[in-house]
Design a protein around this motif. Structure first.
Motif, mmCIF file in Angstrom:
data_model
loop_
_atom_site.group_PDB
_atom_site.id
_atom_site.type_symbol
_atom_site.label_atom_id
_atom_site.label_comp_id
_atom_site.label_asym_id
_atom_site.label_seq_id
_atom_site.Cartn_x
_atom_site.Cartn_y
_atom_site.Cartn_z
ATOM 1 N N ASP A 48 -1.275 -5.827 -5.237
ATOM 2 C CA ASP A 48 -0.035 -6.583 -5.029
ATOM 3 C C ASP A 48 -0.325 -7.761 -4.098
ATOM 4 O O ASP A 48 0.087 -7.787 -2.944
ATOM 5 C CB ASP A 48 1.044 -5.663 -4.431
ATOM 6 C CG ASP A 48 2.414 -6.340 -4.407
ATOM 7 O OD1 ASP A 48 2.524 -7.502 -4.852
ATOM 8 O OD2 ASP A 48 3.375 -5.712 -3.932
ATOM 9 N N GLN A 80 6.985 5.539 10.962
ATOM 10 C CA GLN A 80 6.667 6.787 10.269
ATOM 11 C C GLN A 80 6.597 7.913 11.288
ATOM 12 O O GLN A 80 5.875 7.827 12.274
ATOM 13 C CB GLN A 80 5.336 6.663 9.515
ATOM 14 C CG GLN A 80 4.994 7.892 8.678
ATOM 15 C CD GLN A 80 3.803 7.636 7.754
ATOM 16 O OE1 GLN A 80 3.227 6.551 7.752
ATOM 17 N NE2 GLN A 80 3.441 8.637 6.968
ATOM 18 N N ALA A 90 9.256 -3.345 -0.859
ATOM 19 C CA ALA A 90 9.536 -1.936 -1.171
ATOM 20 C C ALA A 90 8.600 -1.441 -2.261
ATOM 21 O O ALA A 90 7.944 -2.226 -2.956
ATOM 22 C CB ALA A 90 10.994 -1.781 -1.620
ATOM 23 N N THR A 91 8.532 -0.117 -2.412
ATOM 24 C CA THR A 91 7.773 0.478 -3.502
ATOM 25 C C THR A 91 8.558 0.292 -4.801
ATOM 26 O O THR A 91 9.682 -0.201 -4.802
ATOM 27 C CB THR A 91 7.557 1.974 -3.249
ATOM 28 O OG1 THR A 91 8.835 2.650 -3.284
ATOM 29 C CG2 THR A 91 6.901 2.214 -1.892
ATOM 30 N N LYS A 92 7.966 0.700 -5.906
ATOM 31 C CA LYS A 92 8.640 0.572 -7.201
ATOM 32 C C LYS A 92 9.942 1.366 -7.234
ATOM 33 O O LYS A 92 10.868 1.034 -7.992
ATOM 34 C CB LYS A 92 7.706 1.043 -8.322
ATOM 35 C CG LYS A 92 6.503 0.137 -8.534
ATOM 36 C CD LYS A 92 5.615 0.646 -9.657
ATOM 37 C CE LYS A 92 4.420 -0.274 -9.872
ATOM 38 N NZ LYS A 92 3.523 0.210 -10.963
ATOM 39 N N ASN A 93 10.017 2.402 -6.409
ATOM 40 C CA ASN A 93 11.227 3.223 -6.348
ATOM 41 C C ASN A 93 12.230 2.710 -5.317
ATOM 42 O O ASN A 93 13.267 3.339 -5.091
ATOM 43 C CB ASN A 93 10.862 4.674 -6.019
ATOM 44 C CG ASN A 93 10.010 5.316 -7.100
ATOM 45 O OD1 ASN A 93 10.177 5.019 -8.287
ATOM 46 N ND2 ASN A 93 9.100 6.186 -6.712
ATOM 47 N N ASN A 97 11.645 2.438 -2.112
ATOM 48 C CA ASN A 97 11.414 3.052 -0.801
ATOM 49 C C ASN A 97 10.621 2.109 0.106
ATOM 50 O O ASN A 97 9.946 1.184 -0.369
ATOM 51 C CB ASN A 97 10.658 4.367 -0.971
ATOM 52 C CG ASN A 97 11.441 5.388 -1.757
ATOM 53 O OD1 ASN A 97 12.656 5.506 -1.586
ATOM 54 N ND2 ASN A 97 10.766 6.130 -2.626
ATOM 55 N N ILE A 114 7.738 0.478 2.321
ATOM 56 C CA ILE A 114 6.281 0.474 2.360
ATOM 57 C C ILE A 114 5.858 0.802 3.786
ATOM 58 O O ILE A 114 6.415 0.264 4.738
ATOM 59 C CB ILE A 114 5.724 -0.908 1.956
ATOM 60 C CG1 ILE A 114 6.143 -1.263 0.537
ATOM 61 C CG2 ILE A 114 4.209 -0.948 2.095
ATOM 62 C CD1 ILE A 114 5.758 -2.683 0.139
ATOM 63 N N SER A 115 4.894 1.663 3.947
ATOM 64 C CA SER A 115 4.452 1.992 5.296
ATOM 65 C C SER A 115 3.592 0.859 5.859
ATOM 66 O O SER A 115 2.936 0.127 5.114
ATOM 67 C CB SER A 115 3.657 3.299 5.305
ATOM 68 O OG SER A 115 2.389 3.130 4.698
ATOM 69 N N ASN A 162 -0.038 1.362 4.880
ATOM 70 C CA ASN A 162 -0.371 0.979 3.511
ATOM 71 C C ASN A 162 -0.473 -0.533 3.368
ATOM 72 O O ASN A 162 -1.328 -1.050 2.642
ATOM 73 C CB ASN A 162 0.659 1.525 2.528
ATOM 74 C CG ASN A 162 0.429 2.987 2.208
ATOM 75 O OD1 ASN A 162 -0.635 3.538 2.481
ATOM 76 N ND2 ASN A 162 1.429 3.640 1.640
ATOM 77 N N TYR A 163 0.426 -1.265 4.053
ATOM 78 C CA TYR A 163 0.351 -2.718 3.991
ATOM 79 C C TYR A 163 -0.934 -3.206 4.639
ATOM 80 O O TYR A 163 -1.636 -4.074 4.101
ATOM 81 C CB TYR A 163 1.566 -3.346 4.676
ATOM 82 C CG TYR A 163 1.669 -4.847 4.452
ATOM 83 C CD1 TYR A 163 2.428 -5.367 3.412
ATOM 84 C CD2 TYR A 163 0.976 -5.741 5.274
ATOM 85 C CE1 TYR A 163 2.504 -6.740 3.183
ATOM 86 C CE2 TYR A 163 1.039 -7.112 5.058
ATOM 87 C CZ TYR A 163 1.805 -7.600 4.021
ATOM 88 O OH TYR A 163 1.869 -8.964 3.788
#
Length: 266
Positions: free
Chosen positions: A76, A122, A170-173, A175, A177-178, A181-182
Motif C-alpha cells: 500500500d 494498542q 484503515a484496513t479493508k474492513n 478497522n 491500522i496499528s 504495522n504502518y
C-alpha cells in the motif's frame, strides 16, 4: 536499574523520587536521596531531516515501489505517500496521523484544517483502537493544511468510509491500522530502496516516521521562529522543541554582520 533502558531508568527515578518525597514529608527519612543520584545521560539527539528535493525523490520511489512483477506483492504505497505528506504538513505523530477521521477534517475553509485530537494505540484489553486524545491531552490542536497535505487528505477522504467517524487510514474492513504495522510498511520500503535512498543523500538509519516531524519542526523554526514551531508540534515548553526536534542550522544568519558593524564600526 542495571540492564534497563534510559527511558525506563528515568521512570524508575521519577517514581522513587516521589516515594522518597512523601517519606520526607511524613518524617520517615531526613532527606530525599534520589535528588543526589547522578543525572541520567540524555539520548543522542538525531539530526537528520529531509530536504524538499529528497522528499520529492522519496515520493517518486514510493510510487514505483514493486511496480514491476516478480518483486513480491504490491504494498500500500499510497498510504505511505499520503501519510508522509500529512505528517510533513501538520507535524502529527504517526499514531495521530493514522487516527484522523472524516469528522476531524474541514475542507470547507481556506486553507483546509484538520483537528489532531486522537491517536491510535494498542493495549491488551482493547487491542488496536483510537484514543480520543493525542499523545498528551493538552496537545489537542487544529492545524491548517498546506497544499501538499490538503491533497493527501482529499485522497484519503475518497478512500474512507461514509460515516463521520470513518478513519482516513484503515484496513479493508474499516478497522484502525496499528502504528507498528504502518512503521513495518515503511521499514519494508526502506529495505527495498536503501541504495536509491542513499543516492538521494538520505540517512537511511535515521529514516522513520519521526523524521517527518523533525523536518517540519526544523523548517518552521528556521522560517518563522521557535514559538510557532513549538505550537505546531503541540509542545507546552519551547525547550522541548529546541532540545528534541529542531536541528540547528550550521550557518549563522549573515545579518549578524550588519548588527555588529552598526555597533562596533569598521
Amino acid at each position: 536499574m542495571l540492564g534497563c533502558s534510559v527511558s525506563a531508568a528515568r521512570r524508575v527515578r521519577a517514581v522513587l523520587g516521589q516515594i522518597c518525597g512523601h517519606a520526607v514529608r511524613d518524617d520517615a527519612i531526613p532527606f530525599n536521596p534520589v535528588r543526589d543520584v547522578q543525572r541520567l545521560p540524555l539520548p543522542e539527539k538525531k539530526t537528520s531531516i529531509l530536504t524538499p528535493e529528497q522528499i520529492a525523490g522519496i515520493r517518486e520511489l514510493m510510487q514505483q515501489w514493486r511496480v514491476k512483477p516478480g518483486n513480491g506483492p504490491r504494498p500500500d504505497y499510497r498510504a505511505l505517500i499520503d501519510g508522509m505528506d500529512i505528517m510533513l504538513g501538520t507535524s502529527a505523530r504517526v499514531g495521530e496521523c493514522i487516527g484522523l477521521r472524516r469528522c476531524d477534517v474541514d475542507m470547507t475553509v481556506s486553507p483546509p484544517t484538520v483537528l489532531i485530537g486522537g491517536t491510535i494505540v494498542q493495549t491488551k484489553e482493547q487491542g488496536i483502537h483510537r484514543k480520543n486524545s493525542p499523545k498528551r491531552t493538552r496537545q489537542r490542536r487544529r492545524v491548517a493544511l498546506p497544499a501538499l497535505s490538503a491533497g493527501a487528505v482529499r485522497r484519503r477522504l475518497a478512500l474512507a468510509g461514509r460515516g463521520k467517524e470513518a478513519l482516513l487510514f484503515a484496513t479493508k474492513n474499516g478497522n484502525p491500522i496499528s502504528v507498528s504495522n504502518y512503521e513495518r510498511l515503511l521499514r519494508s520500503f526502506v529495505d527495498d530502496n536503501r541504495d536509491a535512498l542513499e543516492k538521494l543523500g538520505v540517512e537511511v538509519d535515521q529514516y522513520s516516521t519521526h523524521i517527518y516531524r523533525r523536518t517540519t519542526a526544523t523548517l518552521v523554526e528556521r522560517a518563522a521562529g521557535l514559538t510557532l514551531a513549538s505550537r505546531l508540534l503541540g509542545h507546552a515548553n519551547e525547550q522541548i522543541t529546541r532540545t528534541s526536534y529542531v536541528v540547528s542550522a550550521e550557518e549563522v544568519d549573515p545579518i549578524t554582520v550588519d548588527v555588529l558593524d552598526q555597533i562596533l564600526g569598521s
